[in-house]
Design an enzyme around this catalytic site. Structure first.
Site, PDB file in Angstrom:
ATOM      1  N   GLU A 116      49.594  30.185  50.209  1.00 18.14           N
ATOM      2  CA  GLU A 116      49.935  31.572  50.548  1.00 18.14           C
ATOM      3  C   GLU A 116      51.430  31.838  50.398  1.00 18.14           C
ATOM      4  O   GLU A 116      51.850  32.884  49.907  1.00 18.14           O
ATOM      5  CB  GLU A 116      49.506  31.905  51.990  1.00 18.14           C
ATOM      6  CG  GLU A 116      48.006  31.906  52.220  1.00 18.14           C
ATOM      7  CD  GLU A 116      47.280  33.095  51.575  1.00 18.14           C
ATOM      8  OE1 GLU A 116      47.936  33.967  50.987  1.00 18.14           O
ATOM      9  OE2 GLU A 116      46.036  33.124  51.661  1.00 18.14           O
ATOM     10  N   ARG A 120      52.852  34.467  47.554  1.00 15.54           N
ATOM     11  CA  ARG A 120      53.475  35.697  48.071  1.00 15.54           C
ATOM     12  C   ARG A 120      54.997  35.611  48.028  1.00 15.54           C
ATOM     13  O   ARG A 120      55.661  36.504  47.497  1.00 15.54           O
ATOM     14  CB  ARG A 120      53.018  35.961  49.512  1.00 15.54           C
ATOM     15  CG  ARG A 120      51.521  36.161  49.613  1.00 15.54           C
ATOM     16  CD  ARG A 120      51.100  36.564  51.021  1.00 15.54           C
ATOM     17  NE  ARG A 120      49.658  36.373  51.191  1.00 15.54           N
ATOM     18  CZ  ARG A 120      48.848  37.171  51.856  1.00 15.54           C
ATOM     19  NH1 ARG A 120      49.315  38.249  52.440  1.00 15.54           N
ATOM     20  NH2 ARG A 120      47.561  36.908  51.980  1.00 15.54           N
ATOM     21  N   ASP A 243      38.415  30.943  43.107  1.00 16.24           N
ATOM     22  CA  ASP A 243      38.793  32.053  42.218  1.00 16.24           C
ATOM     23  C   ASP A 243      40.044  31.850  41.353  1.00 16.24           C
ATOM     24  O   ASP A 243      39.973  31.715  40.129  1.00 16.24           O
ATOM     25  CB  ASP A 243      38.909  33.363  43.021  1.00 16.24           C
ATOM     26  CG  ASP A 243      39.679  33.222  44.342  1.00 16.24           C
ATOM     27  OD1 ASP A 243      40.244  32.149  44.594  1.00 16.24           O
ATOM     28  OD2 ASP A 243      39.721  34.197  45.110  1.00 16.24           O
ATOM     29  N   GLU A 359      41.323  43.184  43.843  1.00 10.49           N
ATOM     30  CA  GLU A 359      40.820  42.558  42.603  1.00 10.49           C
ATOM     31  C   GLU A 359      40.063  43.514  41.693  1.00 10.49           C
ATOM     32  O   GLU A 359      40.189  43.470  40.468  1.00 10.49           O
ATOM     33  CB  GLU A 359      39.955  41.335  42.943  1.00 10.49           C
ATOM     34  CG  GLU A 359      40.736  40.114  43.434  1.00 10.49           C
ATOM     35  CD  GLU A 359      41.175  40.180  44.895  1.00 10.49           C
ATOM     36  OE1 GLU A 359      40.844  41.189  45.585  1.00 10.49           O
ATOM     37  OE2 GLU A 359      41.856  39.250  45.354  1.00 10.49           O
ATOM     38  N   THR A 442      48.890  35.633  40.885  1.00  9.87           N
ATOM     39  CA  THR A 442      47.668  36.094  41.548  1.00  9.87           C
ATOM     40  C   THR A 442      47.958  37.091  42.667  1.00  9.87           C
ATOM     41  O   THR A 442      47.045  37.710  43.199  1.00  9.87           O
ATOM     42  CB  THR A 442      46.838  34.895  42.076  1.00  9.87           C
ATOM     43  OG1 THR A 442      45.524  35.356  42.404  1.00  9.87           O
ATOM     44  CG2 THR A 442      47.493  34.267  43.290  1.00  9.87           C
TER      45      THR A 442
HETATM   46  C1  DMJ Z   1      45.762  37.834  47.464  1.00  4.49           C
HETATM   47  O1  DMJ Z   1      46.602  37.165  48.342  1.00  4.49           O
HETATM   48  C2  DMJ Z   1      45.644  37.096  46.153  1.00  4.49           C
HETATM   49  O2  DMJ Z   1      45.137  37.948  45.196  1.00  4.49           O
HETATM   50  C3  DMJ Z   1      44.770  35.881  46.245  1.00  4.49           C
HETATM   51  O3  DMJ Z   1      44.586  35.255  44.996  1.00  4.49           O
HETATM   52  C4  DMJ Z   1      43.423  36.250  46.792  1.00  4.49           C
HETATM   53  N1  DMJ Z   1      43.508  37.019  47.998  1.00  4.49           N
HETATM   54  C5  DMJ Z   1      44.449  38.093  48.134  1.00  4.49           C
HETATM   55  C6  DMJ Z   1      43.931  39.465  47.817  1.00  4.49           C
HETATM   56  O4  DMJ Z   1      42.622  39.702  48.042  1.00  4.49           O
END
Ligand code: DMJ
Length: 451
Positions: A116, A120, A243, A359, A442
């Site tokens: 995370e 982020r 994912d 997403e 992501t």
């Molecule tokens: C985000 O922190 C990122 O996209 C992660 O890959 C998956 N979850 C959240 C958004 O849903």
């Protein structure tokens, strides 16, 4: 036939045929929607500034703040900064940057989640550095990356889930493909920008070790022990926990031109199409199977899975991408906003919450860029209007506890500003994006190939 299945089929029929032939939608006014997205970003950011300034995230219903750890790591400002810049909110961006430079420090005695914090904060700092050029942002990124490195010290090289930012102490031997394989874009970019190969090497070894443990069918499971390298769960799917592992195989190949990533992506995609793809009366889905036998173990799809149409489109498979995004849209229309999880065979909601996830919007953005089909603008307008109608509060935006009852929760996750609003803007605007040079991590932080 069980009553629940009958109810599910009825819901499916209603979703597919509701109100007879669909009316021709009004043309999408892209300029107006772009301006509205900017207004909503301003609204969300204002809520953060007013009620959660200096904290990680806003709780917009109670008008209080949420911190992930004992000390705030400024999740929302770091995650939001490049979105504020992209949408031209200059004063807000200057205040976010000022707060980050004044207050953000990583010499904290707290265990953090490597994944995370990487997607982020490391991603946000690197992207902001590339946008603004202020070396202090790169300095923060390098300090953070260095403090995260002990996470990779397991016997396999696959990272522990947690690492203490001050002491380097690691914990969390049970991990998953997403947390192991969604690090290379950020650590790799840090290597390229600082000239220190160690970051790339550690993150690349982690994903390579994971890939090496795929089953004979070419699939990965849902949980693995990073010390022994043994799988703890054989459940193979493209939802939460797995994912973005797939997303990063493709994106690593594109950002770094890494041939190993290219090969791992191509092989993995074959396995997904051979074993997970599920053609059903309601459309194409990618469900869950046992990684060793290929036997189907669940028919679930959800808000997190919805990244896949976008990744398929970026990888060039527009046929699967289009059909999968249509399935996502069916899921959205069941309750006018998507649930976290749906049993797509029975068309029954398995987890009813909607935590403002991006997403499905991200996938609409990629599909629109690659097909120019206005259908994706129309979808995007539907998504945007539903979220505005059901998740907006006077102090920002909040998650929903249930898309069935519309009961609100009390959190505006930082990714709502980093991703959801950014992808709406990118979908509606004519903003040029050079996919040969820019790769979105992501968390939707654009990383530019400047090397
Ligand atoms: C985000 O922190 C990122 O996209 C992660 O890959 C998956 N979850 C959240 C958004 O849903």
């Amino acid at each position: 036939m069980k009553a629940s299945i009958c109810a599910g089929l009825a819901a499916l029929a209603a979703a597919l045929t509701a109100g007879g032939p669909a009316p021709t939608p009004a043309a999408v006014d892209r300029a107006a929607l772009t301006a509205q997205v900017r207004d909503e970003l301003r609204h969300a950011w204002r809520g953060y500034e007013r009620y959660a300034w200096g904290h990680d995230e806003l709780k917009p219903v109670s008008r209080t703040a949420h911190d992930w750890h004992r000390d705030s790591l400024l999740m929302t400002p770091v995650d939001a900064l490049d979105t504020l810049l992209l949408l031209g909110l200059k004063e807000e961006a200057a205040r976010a940057k000022g707060l980050i430079l004044e207050k953000l420090a990583f010499d904290r005695d707290v265990p953090v989640k490597n994944f995370e914090i990487t997607i982020r904060l490391l991603g946000g700092l690197l992207s902001a550095y590339q946008a603004i050029g202020d070396p202090r942002l790169l300095g923060l990124a390098e300090d953070l990356g260095t403090r995260l490195l002990p996470a990779f010290s397991s016997p396999t090289g696959m990272p522990y889930m947690y690492v203490n930012l001050k002491t380097g102490k690691t914990s969390g031997t049970k991990s998953n493909p997403a947390e192991i394989g969604t690090l290379l874009l950020e650590f790799g970019t840090l290597s390229k920008l600082t000239g220190q190969p160690v970051f790339y090497e550690k993150a690349k070894r982690a994903v390579t070790e994971l890939y090496a443990r795929r089953s004979p069918l070419g699939l990965v499971g849902e949980e693995i022990d990073v010390e022994t390298g043994k799988w703890l769960s054989p459940a193979s799917h493209v939802g939460g926990g797995i994912d973005s592992y797939y997303e990063y195989l493709l994106k690593c190949a594109r950002l770094f031109g890494d041939p190993d990533c290219e090969r791992m992506w191509a092989e993995s995609l074959k396995a997904l199409n051979a074993h997970l793809a599920d053609e059903t009366p309601s459309g194409l889905w990618y469900g869950q199977v046992d990684m060793n036998t290929g036997q189907r173990t669940a028919t679930e799809w959800g808000a997190l899975h919805a990244f896949l149409p976008g990744t398929l489109a970026l990888g060039g498979d527009l046929d699967h991408a289009r059909r999968l995004e249509d399935s996502c849209f069916t899921m959205w229309n069941l309750r006018g906003i998507e649930p976290e999880l749906l049993d797509y065979r029975r068309m029954q909601i398995a987890s009813p919450e909607y935590p403002l996830r991006p997403e499905i919007v991200e996938s609409a953005f990629y599909l629109h860029r690659f097909t120019k089909d206005p259908r994706y603008l129309e979808m995007g307008r539907t998504f945007f209007e539903s979220i505005r109608a059901r998740c907006r509060t006077d102090a920002g935006y909040t998650e929903l506890k249930s898309v069935i009852t519309s009961e609100k929760g009390d959190l505006m996750p930082s990714y709502f500003l980093a991703e959801t609003l950014k992808y709406f803007y990118l979908l509606f605007s004519e903003e040029p994006v050079d996919f040969e040079k820019v790769v979105f991590n992501t968390e939707a932080h654009p990383l530019r190939r400047t090397w």
